[in-house]
Design a protein around this motif. Structure first.
Motif, PDB file in Angstrom:
ATOM      1  N   MET A  70      34.565  56.132  21.616  1.00 48.41           N
ATOM      2  CA  MET A  70      33.684  57.022  22.373  1.00 48.41           C
ATOM      3  C   MET A  70      32.419  57.318  21.589  1.00 48.41           C
ATOM      4  O   MET A  70      31.303  57.254  22.120  1.00 48.41           O
ATOM      5  CB  MET A  70      34.413  58.322  22.711  1.00 48.41           C
ATOM      6  N   ALA A  71      32.586  57.640  20.306  1.00 43.50           N
ATOM      7  CA  ALA A  71      31.430  57.977  19.472  1.00 43.50           C
ATOM      8  C   ALA A  71      30.496  56.782  19.314  1.00 43.50           C
ATOM      9  O   ALA A  71      29.269  56.916  19.399  1.00 43.50           O
ATOM     10  CB  ALA A  71      31.906  58.463  18.109  1.00 43.50           C
ATOM     11  N   GLN A  72      31.057  55.595  19.076  1.00 45.97           N
ATOM     12  CA  GLN A  72      30.244  54.392  18.889  1.00 45.97           C
ATOM     13  C   GLN A  72      29.459  54.073  20.164  1.00 45.97           C
ATOM     14  O   GLN A  72      28.261  53.762  20.104  1.00 45.97           O
ATOM     15  CB  GLN A  72      31.139  53.216  18.498  1.00 45.97           C
ATOM     16  N   THR A  73      30.107  54.176  21.307  1.00 47.20           N
ATOM     17  CA  THR A  73      29.462  53.847  22.578  1.00 47.20           C
ATOM     18  C   THR A  73      28.403  54.880  22.932  1.00 47.20           C
ATOM     19  O   THR A  73      27.321  54.542  23.433  1.00 47.20           O
ATOM     20  CB  THR A  73      30.506  53.741  23.694  1.00 47.20           C
ATOM     21  N   ALA A  74      28.698  56.156  22.673  1.00 46.91           N
ATOM     22  CA  ALA A  74      27.708  57.200  22.917  1.00 46.91           C
ATOM     23  C   ALA A  74      26.482  56.995  22.033  1.00 46.91           C
ATOM     24  O   ALA A  74      25.337  57.138  22.483  1.00 46.91           O
ATOM     25  CB  ALA A  74      28.319  58.577  22.661  1.00 46.91           C
ATOM     26  N   GLY A 119      38.456  54.929  25.810  1.00 41.08           N
ATOM     27  CA  GLY A 119      37.383  55.698  25.192  1.00 41.08           C
ATOM     28  C   GLY A 119      36.021  55.099  25.484  1.00 41.08           C
ATOM     29  O   GLY A 119      35.099  55.793  25.939  1.00 41.08           O
ATOM     30  N   ARG A 120      35.872  53.819  25.226  1.00 39.38           N
ATOM     31  CA  ARG A 120      34.602  53.130  25.533  1.00 39.38           C
ATOM     32  C   ARG A 120      34.313  53.206  27.028  1.00 39.38           C
ATOM     33  O   ARG A 120      33.190  53.476  27.445  1.00 39.38           O
ATOM     34  CB  ARG A 120      34.671  51.679  25.073  1.00 39.38           C
ATOM     35  N   LEU A 121      35.346  52.986  27.832  1.00 38.07           N
ATOM     36  CA  LEU A 121      35.190  53.013  29.284  1.00 38.07           C
ATOM     37  C   LEU A 121      34.671  54.361  29.771  1.00 38.07           C
ATOM     38  O   LEU A 121      33.803  54.429  30.650  1.00 38.07           O
ATOM     39  CB  LEU A 121      36.535  52.693  29.936  1.00 38.07           C
ATOM     40  N   SER A 122      35.193  55.450  29.204  1.00 34.62           N
ATOM     41  CA  SER A 122      34.815  56.782  29.680  1.00 34.62           C
ATOM     42  C   SER A 122      33.346  57.091  29.419  1.00 34.62           C
ATOM     43  O   SER A 122      32.706  57.800  30.195  1.00 34.62           O
ATOM     44  CB  SER A 122      35.698  57.846  29.022  1.00 34.62           C
ATOM     45  N   ILE A 123      32.799  56.568  28.330  1.00 36.85           N
ATOM     46  CA  ILE A 123      31.381  56.763  28.042  1.00 36.85           C
ATOM     47  C   ILE A 123      30.537  55.834  28.907  1.00 36.85           C
ATOM     48  O   ILE A 123      29.546  56.249  29.528  1.00 36.85           O
ATOM     49  CB  ILE A 123      31.073  56.540  26.553  1.00 36.85           C
ATOM     50  N   CYS A 124      30.929  54.570  28.975  1.00 39.00           N
ATOM     51  CA  CYS A 124      30.170  53.602  29.775  1.00 39.00           C
ATOM     52  C   CYS A 124      30.077  54.037  31.232  1.00 39.00           C
ATOM     53  O   CYS A 124      29.012  53.939  31.862  1.00 39.00           O
ATOM     54  CB  CYS A 124      30.821  52.222  29.702  1.00 39.00           C
ATOM     55  N   GLY A 125      31.184  54.521  31.792  1.00 36.93           N
ATOM     56  CA  GLY A 125      31.198  54.889  33.203  1.00 36.93           C
ATOM     57  C   GLY A 125      30.153  55.925  33.540  1.00 36.93           C
ATOM     58  O   GLY A 125      29.403  55.791  34.522  1.00 36.93           O
ATOM     59  N   THR A 126      30.075  56.982  32.744  1.00 37.51           N
ATOM     60  CA  THR A 126      29.121  58.054  33.040  1.00 37.51           C
ATOM     61  C   THR A 126      27.701  57.674  32.637  1.00 37.51           C
ATOM     62  O   THR A 126      26.741  57.981  33.349  1.00 37.51           O
ATOM     63  CB  THR A 126      29.571  59.355  32.365  1.00 37.51           C
ATOM     64  N   VAL A 127      27.532  56.994  31.507  1.00 37.38           N
ATOM     65  CA  VAL A 127      26.207  56.505  31.119  1.00 37.38           C
ATOM     66  C   VAL A 127      25.635  55.609  32.216  1.00 37.38           C
ATOM     67  O   VAL A 127      24.458  55.723  32.604  1.00 37.38           O
ATOM     68  CB  VAL A 127      26.279  55.740  29.781  1.00 37.38           C
TER      69      VAL A 127
END
Length: 334
Positions: free
Chosen positions: A111-115, A68-76
């Protein structure tokens, strides 16, 4: 709601609505989040950048993060490489039948925290469920839209002879953490992934040093692959000082035992930054203010010689070529 994901959760009916409402909407809700077929969004006044990436990392949870964290970090981070402030993101999630609902909740929460850390809104998405054995736990695809900063123009084609090559921290930790998490080699280590969203740190850099020529996210193929990509795009060579490349003792140990080159181990929170040499110190100073880029350092320079190649200056004064990336890079993380 059941404790595990069933095929009914992907049917588009009541169970699907319950899944979306109880997990995804509860974590992703914001003023732009929609249950409709598409999100309607205000249009920024500047140029836009857009990126899509897929994530199928195994195991889905590892020291220092999860898919989840990875999926946000990758695109950000991909948007950040173009000098674009992440604004909106969509996600497509494929879940294997039998996956634990509590684990899915953990992923959505990450995901929410990283976003939130990056200031990006998750505005829409899609959920599908596969039969048991048809996928590996959970797969995520994210698409992001960002607003490009004024006065910033970045590309792998802009590297010029004499430019300084900066790395924003120690390399290879994500790949090493995945290897340890798989427990295939019986190696014990405290290494954790470097997975991090870098927009805030990169924004500070570009506000203070808009002269930066190139920023690249050193992900699946590691720093070595990124450097070879840039040499190809710009038609230049590169020389690295091996003693200046930051590699943790844990990553050195794992790489040594398995015969791996740390420069080809994946990173998920490191950027390669190429800047005119006269702005080198200013860039390092700006990056040192960031939460995730405090360990930034110069590791080499762009050259006219050896076009398309990366040369390593060793500690004993010898020069050697960094082997070009090829075949399967280990560990395969997606």
């Amino acid at each position: 709601m059941t404790d595990t994901i069933t095929l009914a959760h992907g049917s588009g009916g009541k169970q699907t609505s319950e899944l979306i409402g109880s997990i995804f909407k509860s974590h992703f809700d914001n003023e732009f989040f929609t249950p409709d077929d598409a999100a309607v969004l205000p249009r920024p006044g500047r140029k836009l950048a857009m990126s899509t990436d897929g994530f199928i990392v195994s195991p889905w949870e590892y020291p220092g993060g999860n898919i989840g964290r990875l999926s946000i970090c990758g695109t950000v981070n991909d948007l950040s490489c173009m000098g674009a402030k992440p604004l909106y993101m969509t996600c497509g999630i494929i879940i294997e039948e039998g996956f634990k609902v509590c684990d899915l909740e953990k992923i959505a929460s990450s995901m929410a925290q990283t976003a939130g850390e990056s200031g990006v809104n998750l505005v829409a998405g899609d959920t599908k469920v596969t039969g048991k054995g048809q996928s590996d736990g959970v797969f995520i695809t994210t698409t992001g839209i960002g607003e490009v900063m004024d006065g910033v123009s970045l590309s792998g084609a802009f590297a010029k002879p004499g430019d300084s090559i900066i790395i924003t921290g120690d390399v290879g930790r994500h790949g090493a953490a995945i290897l340890i998490a798989r427990d295939e080699y019986g190696i014990q280590s405290d290494v954790t992934s470097d997975c991090a969203p870098l927009w805030n740190d990169i924004r500070t850099l570009l506000e203070e040093v808009p002269q930066v020529n190139t920023i690249r996210d050193a992900t699946r193929g590691g720093v070595g692959t990124v450097l070879y990509e840039i040499t190809s795009e710009s038609g230049v060579g590169m020389e690295l000082d091996t003693e200046n490349i930051p590699i943790s003792d844990e990553v050195k140990g794992i790489s040594g035992m398995l015969g791996l080159e740390p420069l080809y181990l994946a990173c998920e929170g490191r950027m390669v930054v190429i800047v005119p040499q006269e702005y080198e110190k200013k860039a390092i100073c700006a990056l040192s203010k960031g939460k995730y880029t405090k360990g930034s350092c110069v590791i080499g320079h762009v050259t006219k010689e050896h076009a398309g190649r990366v040369v390593m200056n060793t500690q004993i004064g010898a020069k050697t070529f960094l082997p070009e990336p090829g075949n399967e890079l280990l560990p395969r993380i997606c």
